[in-house]
Design an enzyme around this catalytic site. Structure first.
Site, PDB file in Angstrom:
ATOM      1  CB  SER A   2      -1.821   0.615 -16.263  1.00  0.00           C
ATOM      2  OG  SER A   2      -1.249   1.242 -17.397  1.00  0.00           O
ATOM      3  N   GLY A  12       3.737   0.865  -2.447  1.00  0.00           N
ATOM      4  CA  GLY A  12       4.452   1.647  -3.459  1.00  0.00           C
ATOM      5  C   GLY A  12       4.466   3.120  -3.119  1.00  0.00           C
ATOM      6  CB  SER A  27      11.204  -2.452  -1.516  1.00  0.00           C
ATOM      7  OG  SER A  27      11.238  -1.732  -2.738  1.00  0.00           O
ATOM      8  CD  GLU A  83       4.662  -1.945   9.295  1.00  0.00           C
ATOM      9  OE1 GLU A  83       5.599  -2.736   9.035  1.00  0.00           O
ATOM     10  OE2 GLU A  83       4.174  -1.804  10.430  1.00  0.00           O
ATOM     11  CE1 TYR A  98       3.016  -2.100 -15.000  1.00  0.00           C
ATOM     12  CE2 TYR A  98       1.895  -1.180 -16.916  1.00  0.00           C
ATOM     13  CZ  TYR A  98       2.285  -1.085 -15.593  1.00  0.00           C
ATOM     14  OH  TYR A  98       1.930   0.025 -14.859  1.00  0.00           O
ATOM     15  CB  CYS A  99      -0.732  -5.398 -21.114  1.00  0.00           C
ATOM     16  SG  CYS A  99       0.093  -3.974 -21.872  1.00  0.00           S
TER      17      CYS A  99
END
Length: 241
Positions: A135, A13, A38, A57, A148-149
Site C-alpha cells: 500500500s 482476497g 473467506s 478455495e 496497517y502501515c
C-alpha cells in the site's frame, strides 16, 4: 501481449474489488485461477463471471494451518498474488495490543507463510512469480493506521529479502503498492473528503481496481522476468518514490 496460458495463479482476497479485478484479468490472459477468500458467496459470484478454468478455495488467513494447506492443495502453482488484508484503525494511544497483532498476523505473517510455502513448490519447477499487494501507506505512513502501515511496510521489506533468496531459482518476488483506489470504502466518503484526497493526486482522480490488476499481470508475465525485489506504485502520482 501477455499470455498466461497453461499457468496456474492463486489470488487471495479475491472476493474484494482489487482481488476480483486481478482474478478476472489473469483468467482473461489464459491462467487457471484459484480464487481464495473467506466469503464463499462473493467467490461464487466471481466464479459465475469467470465461468470456467477456476477453482474456489475458502481460507481463513488468521489460521496458520489453513494458510499452509491453501498452497499444498494446489497441484500446480506458477503465480501467487497475496492481496488479502484487513484494517483496524485507531490512534496509537487508543490501539489495543490485539488490534495491532491481528493486523500484523493477517497482513504480514499469513503472507509470509503463503510466500514461504509457495516458494517450496515453485523451486521444484524452477519457476514462479510472487506479487505481494502492499500500500502507499507502507511508504508514507498514515495517522490512525500504525498497525496497517507497519504490516504493509513489512511486506515490502519481506518482498526484497525473499527476492534475494530465490533469484537463482527462476522465481521473482515483487510488490504492488496501490494508492487511493475506488472501492466500497472510498464510496462511503463524503464529497468534501473525496475532493480533499483527489487534490493530492496529480492525475486528479482515484485509481480503479483494474489499474492495480494491470500492474500485477505485467509482473506475473514473462515480460517481467528481469524484474525482482521491486515495488510498483499505482497511485496516480500521489507519492513519487
Amino acid at each position: 501481449m501477455i499470455d498466461l496460458t497453461g499457468k496456474t495463479s492463486l489470488i487471495t482476497g479475491a472476493s474484494g474489488g482489487i482481488g476480483g479485478a486481478i482474478a478476472r484479468l489473469l483468467h482473461k490472459l489464459g491462467s487457471h485461477v484459484i480464487i481464495s477468500g473467506s466469503n464463499e458467496e462473493k467467490l461464487k459470484s466471481l466464479g459465475n463471471v469467470l465461468k470456467d478454468n477456476y477453482t474456489i478455495e475458502i481460507c481463513n488467513l488468521a489460521n496458520k494451518e489453513e494458510c499452509s494447506n491453501l498452497i499444498s492443495k494446489a497441484p500446480k502453482l506458477d503465480i501467487l498474488v497475496c492481496n488479502a488484508g484487513i484494517t483496524s484503525d485507531t490512534l496509537a494511544i487508543r490501539m489495543k495490543d490485539e488490534d495491532f497483532d491481528k493486523v500484523i498476523d493477517i497482513n504480514l505473517k499469513a503472507n509470509f507463510i503463503l510466500n514461504r510455502e509457495a516458494i517450496k513448490k515453485m523451486m521444484q519447477n524452477r519457476y514462479g512469480r510472487i506479487i505481494n499487494i502492499s500500500s502507499i501507506v507502507g511508504i508514507s505512513g498514515n495517522p490512525g493506521q500504525a498497525n496497517y502501515c507497519a504490516s504493509k511496510a513489512g511486506l515490502i521489506g519481506m518482498t526484497k529479502s525473499l527476492s534475494y533468496e530465490v533469484a537463482t531459482r527462476g522465481i521473482t518476488v515483487n510488490a504492488v503498492a496501490p494508492g487511493f483506489i475506488k472501492s466500497d470504502m472510498t464510496d462511503k466518503l463524503n464529497e468534501k473528503q473525496r475532493e480533499a484526497i483527489v487534490q493530492k493526486i496529480p492525475l486528479g482522480t482515484y485509481g480503479m481496481p483494474e489499474d492495480v490488476a494491470n500492474a500485477v499481470a505485467f509482473l506475473a508475465s514473462d515480460q517481467a522476468s528481469y524484474i525482482t525485489g521491486q515495488t510498483i506504485h499505482v497511485n496516480g502520482g500521489m507519492l513519487m518514490v
